[in-house]
Design a protein around this motif. Structure first.
Motif, PDB file in Angstrom:
ATOM      1  N   TYR A  15       0.835  -1.205   0.000  1.00 49.29           N
ATOM      2  CA  TYR A  15       0.000   0.000   0.000  1.00 49.29           C
ATOM      3  C   TYR A  15       0.873   1.260   0.000  1.00 49.29           C
ATOM      4  N   LEU A  16       1.919   1.242   0.827  1.00 50.83           N
ATOM      5  CA  LEU A  16       2.839   2.385   0.868  1.00 50.83           C
ATOM      6  C   LEU A  16       3.545   2.578  -0.468  1.00 50.83           C
ATOM      7  N   ASN A  19       0.917   4.066  -3.017  1.00 46.05           N
ATOM      8  CA  ASN A  19       0.110   5.236  -2.635  1.00 46.05           C
ATOM      9  C   ASN A  19       0.935   6.391  -2.069  1.00 46.05           C
ATOM     10  N   CYS A  20       2.085   6.117  -1.504  1.00 47.43           N
ATOM     11  CA  CYS A  20       2.928   7.199  -0.977  1.00 47.43           C
ATOM     12  C   CYS A  20       3.662   7.875  -2.141  1.00 47.43           C
ATOM     13  N   LYS A  39       5.607  12.005   4.810  1.00 47.13           N
ATOM     14  CA  LYS A  39       4.528  11.693   3.877  1.00 47.13           C
ATOM     15  C   LYS A  39       4.083  10.243   4.017  1.00 47.13           C
ATOM     16  N   ASP A  42       1.772  10.114   7.030  1.00 45.34           N
ATOM     17  CA  ASP A  42       0.454  10.658   6.700  1.00 45.34           C
ATOM     18  C   ASP A  42      -0.350   9.680   5.846  1.00 45.34           C
ATOM     19  N   CYS A  43       0.312   8.990   4.925  1.00 44.97           N
ATOM     20  CA  CYS A  43      -0.362   8.031   4.055  1.00 44.97           C
ATOM     21  C   CYS A  43      -0.941   6.865   4.858  1.00 44.97           C
ATOM     22  N   ASP A  46      -4.078   7.657   6.870  1.00 42.10           N
ATOM     23  CA  ASP A  46      -5.298   7.753   6.060  1.00 42.10           C
ATOM     24  C   ASP A  46      -5.723   6.414   5.480  1.00 42.10           C
ATOM     25  N   SER A  47      -5.045   5.348   5.807  1.00 42.75           N
ATOM     26  CA  SER A  47      -5.338   4.034   5.235  1.00 42.75           C
ATOM     27  C   SER A  47      -6.430   3.316   6.027  1.00 42.75           C
TER      28      SER A  47
END
Length: 388
Positions: A15-16, A19-20, A39, A42-43, A46-47
């Motif tokens: 996911y990182l 999406n990051c 960042k 923060d990512c 919000d997951s």
């Protein structure tokens, strides 16, 4: 010793990875992708792992919990910490830049001294010091934040080197990705390509109807490509024929955008273009330019005449406003003068000789006339008494 990653850790790292926000650069002669720690935190906040499910607690509740989990991923070699090193320019380039900066600063100072001749030198020095301090502060801020977008003027080249202390810290630290999973889109596209190649090799085993359909499709595509090539050649031949017959005056193109870098539909628009490049065209261009110049000249003359008319109107208005106050007195004076002129004209014996008489002389003349009339009356009454 670090064990193999769990499924949950792989899912979080995947996911990182996708999406990051990441950037690419060179490191040790290889192209790598890197991200910034803040960042990434923060990512993950919000997951879906930051939301609590029924009967379960959320995996990420605070930034500290995210940092601890990322430290685990770092130990299991999903990514590693890197050090950002700015590239130093050679001495020659630095000397040239300093000389240019000094020359530009000297020119700016001369301009300022001309414009601000009345100001003191102390204020200038203070302003220059403040500008230098502000510039240094801005540069320091830009160096501290490598992930923030930079302007083209202030961009600096840098390279990444492996960091000695491999720890995940929440901030502007740089981390390089080692984990590089295959995205689902790339996997699907590759699978479709492999299936298409296998199907093409098995063409003799296709049903007879499919083979006939593919044959007609291929023939139609070949005819279409051949027709476009023939059109491209024919349009060039047509242009040459018209150009030779008219002596280079008429330029006629059929399908002018056929070979241009445009879309499929736009390549057939417009149908044709025609240009006339003869002596009349030059005359028309000259006439158009002259007419434009005359229009500009007339507009300028009109503007000048309008300005003059406005100025004349303003002056007349000021004059009229100045004479309105004394209008009543002047009117009365002219009436009295006219009456005096009429009296002077009547007092003269003949109609041809006229003399200007003042008010005092008129009053004296009227008094003398009255006295003479009284004396005449007395003389007339005296002999009447004598006669009686």
């Amino acid at each position: 010793e670090v064990g193999e990653p769990f499924k949950e850790e792989k899912a979080v790292a995947k996911y990182l990875r996708f999406n990051c926000p990441t950037k690419s650069t060179n490191m040790m002669g290889h192209r790598v992708d890197y991200f910034i720690a803040s960042k990434a935190v923060d990512c993950l906040l919000d997951s879906k792992w930051a939301k609590a499910k029924k009967g379960e607690e959320a995996l990420f509740t605070t930034r500290e919990s995210v940092v601890d989990y990322c430290n685990r991923l770092l130990k299991k070699q999903f990514f590693h910490r890197a050090l950002k090193v700015m590239k130093m320019k050679p001495d020659k380039d630095t000397k040239k830049e300093k000389e240019k900066g000094r020359a530009e600063s000297g020119k700016e100072e001369e301009k300022k001294s001309k414009k601000e001749s009345g100001k003191d030198e102390k204020t200038k020095k203070e302003k220059e010091k403040e500008k230098k301090k502000d510039g240094e502060k801005d540069e320091c801020k830009k160096d501290d934040t490598p992930g923030t977008p930079k302007k083209k003027e202030t961009k600096r080249k840098f390279k990444l080197e492996p960091h000695e202390d491999q720890v995940f810290l929440d901030g502007n630290e740089v981390y390089v990705w080692i984990y590089d999973p295959v995205h689902f889109k790339t996997f699907a596209m590759g699978l479709v390509l492999v299936i298409a190649v296998i199907a093409a090799t098995l063409f003799p085993l296709w049903p007879a109807e499919m083979r006939v359909g593919v044959y007609y499709l291929s023939v139609g595509a070949g005819c279409f490509v051949a027709s476009i090539l023939l059109l491209a050649v024919a349009r060039c031949i047509l242009f040459l024929i018209i150009w030779l017959i008219t002596g280079g005056r008429h330029h006629f193109w059929f399908l002018p955008n056929l070979t241009a870098d445009v879309g499929f539909i736009d390549s057939f628009r417009p149908l044709y273009t025609h240009e006339y490049k003869g002596p009349k065209a030059d005359l028309k261009k000259e006439e158009k330019s002259e007419s434009k110049k005359q229009q500009k000249y007339d507009s300028e003359e009109k503007s000048d005449s309008e300005k003059k008319e406005e100025e004349d109107g303003k002056t007349e208005a000021t004059r009229n406003s100045g004479t309105d106050g004394s209008g009543g007195e002047r009117h009365s004076d002219t009436d009295s003068d006219r009456r005096e002129d009429d009296r002077s004209q009547h007092s003269s014996g003949n109609g041809n000789d006229f003399e200007m008489i003042t008010k005092e002389e008129l009053e004296q003349q009227t008094d003398e006339g009255d006295c003479e009339e009284e004396e005449e009356e007395d003389t007339e009454s005296g002999p009447s008494h004598v006669k009686s």
